[in-house]
Structures are given as C-alpha cells and as structure tokens.
Design a protein around this motif. Structure first.
Motif, short mmCIF file in Angstrom:
data_model
loop_
_atom_site.label_atom_id
_atom_site.label_comp_id
_atom_site.label_asym_id
_atom_site.label_seq_id
_atom_site.Cartn_x
_atom_site.Cartn_y
_atom_site.Cartn_z
N TYR A 67 39.12 39.82 47.90
CA TYR A 67 40.14 40.39 48.13
C TYR A 67 40.03 40.95 49.39
O TYR A 67 39.35 41.33 50.00
N ASN A 68 41.31 41.12 50.35
CA ASN A 68 41.21 41.38 51.47
C ASN A 68 42.21 42.92 51.83
O ASN A 68 43.49 42.29 51.80
N ARG A 69 42.17 43.44 51.30
CA ARG A 69 42.45 45.08 51.63
C ARG A 69 43.21 45.06 50.28
O ARG A 69 42.69 44.66 49.54
N ALA A 70 44.22 44.39 50.20
CA ALA A 70 44.90 44.54 48.38
C ALA A 70 45.05 43.37 48.45
O ALA A 70 46.09 42.91 47.81
N SER A 71 45.35 42.23 49.41
CA SER A 71 46.10 40.94 49.47
C SER A 71 44.59 39.97 48.37
O SER A 71 43.22 39.78 49.55
N LEU A 72 45.11 39.48 47.52
CA LEU A 72 44.25 38.60 46.35
C LEU A 72 44.15 37.36 47.94
O LEU A 72 45.18 36.25 47.57
N MET A 73 43.39 36.85 48.49
CA MET A 73 42.78 35.34 49.15
C MET A 73 42.02 34.07 48.88
O MET A 73 42.59 33.14 49.11
N ARG A 74 41.80 34.90 47.60
CA ARG A 74 41.46 33.09 46.78
C ARG A 74 40.68 33.69 45.41
O ARG A 74 40.49 34.44 45.43
N THR A 75 40.98 32.65 44.63
CA THR A 75 40.50 32.48 43.69
C THR A 75 39.08 31.06 43.83
O THR A 75 39.79 30.78 43.63
#
Length: 136
Positions: A67-75
């Motif tokens: 997560y970057n801030r509240a955003s899921l960037m990668r799984t």
C-alpha cells in the motif's frame, strides 16, 4: 528516525497509519504482521498465516500487499515467488514459504525464501528490485 504509529485493530477490522507529519490514512483489515516505511507513506502487509500456508494452497495465494497511503499498489502471490508448491518446505501441518522477512534501510522488503533465494521489493511500489545491502 521514524515518528509514526500504525494501529491494526481487530474490532474495527482496519489499520490506521499516522505519520508524524500528519495525514493519517487507513487500509482495510486487521493484520498480524505489517511493515511501515520510514516516511510512513507505505505499508507492506504479510500473509495472515505469516510464513505458513495450508498444504492445499495454490500459487494464486496473495502473500504480500503493498500500500502507498491508502491505495493498494501491488499484490504479490506465491506464484510470483515460486514456480511450484513443491519448492515449499513441508512442516507437520503446513508448508513454510519464507525463512525471514524485513524492511531494510532502503525501504525494500527483503524476503529469504525457503528455496534459498533472497528477493527484494520496493515498499512503495511492490515491484521486484535488485537488493540494496544495508551497509552501503
């Protein structure tokens, strides 16, 4: 020096990250193990079973959430780390999939896999990166 707080609350099923610079942010879920970057902008959530997965696991199983801030960037899934579940180490009741995991001084998630490989991911992006040793 880090001045931040990350509170993962099972009652509300949320995790709140509060950097010293302000601007708290929330990600969904209660998490047993997570790593927060030095600047408080990124969080890496580790699989709920830590280094153990069930014996019927598939390579599609998510094991790291970036997560970057509240955003899921990668799984990142087991399949991003291994070609086959036969590479995992059998325990009495599960498979072990990593020996150690930590966030280094370069804000890389460094994972020592059970097959002997060491991999690194940028905490902000979740993308694989060449490992930057802490002694540089």
């Amino acid at each position: 020096t880090r001045n931040l707080c990350a509170l993962s609350d099972p009652a509300s099923n949320t995790t709140v990250v509060s950097p010293a610079k302000g601007g708290s942010w929330t990600i969904p879920g209660w998490h047993r193990l997570l790593f927060v970057s030095d600047d408080g902008e990124s969080v890496v959530v580790v699989y709920k079973g830590l280094n153990l997965v069930p014996v019927n696991v598939t390579l599609k199983e998510p094991v790291f959430l970036f997560y970057n801030r509240a955003s899921l960037m990668r799984t990142v899934t087991l399949g991003d780390l291994y070609q086959s579940t036969s590479e995992l180490r059998r325990t009495v009741s599960h498979y072990a999939w990593f020996d150690s995991v930590d966030l280094n001084k370069s804000n890389q998630l460094v994972v020592q896999l059970v097959n002997g490989k060491k991999v690194a991911f940028g905490a902000r992006s979740g993308l694989a990166q060449p490992l930057i040793p802490d002694n540089t």
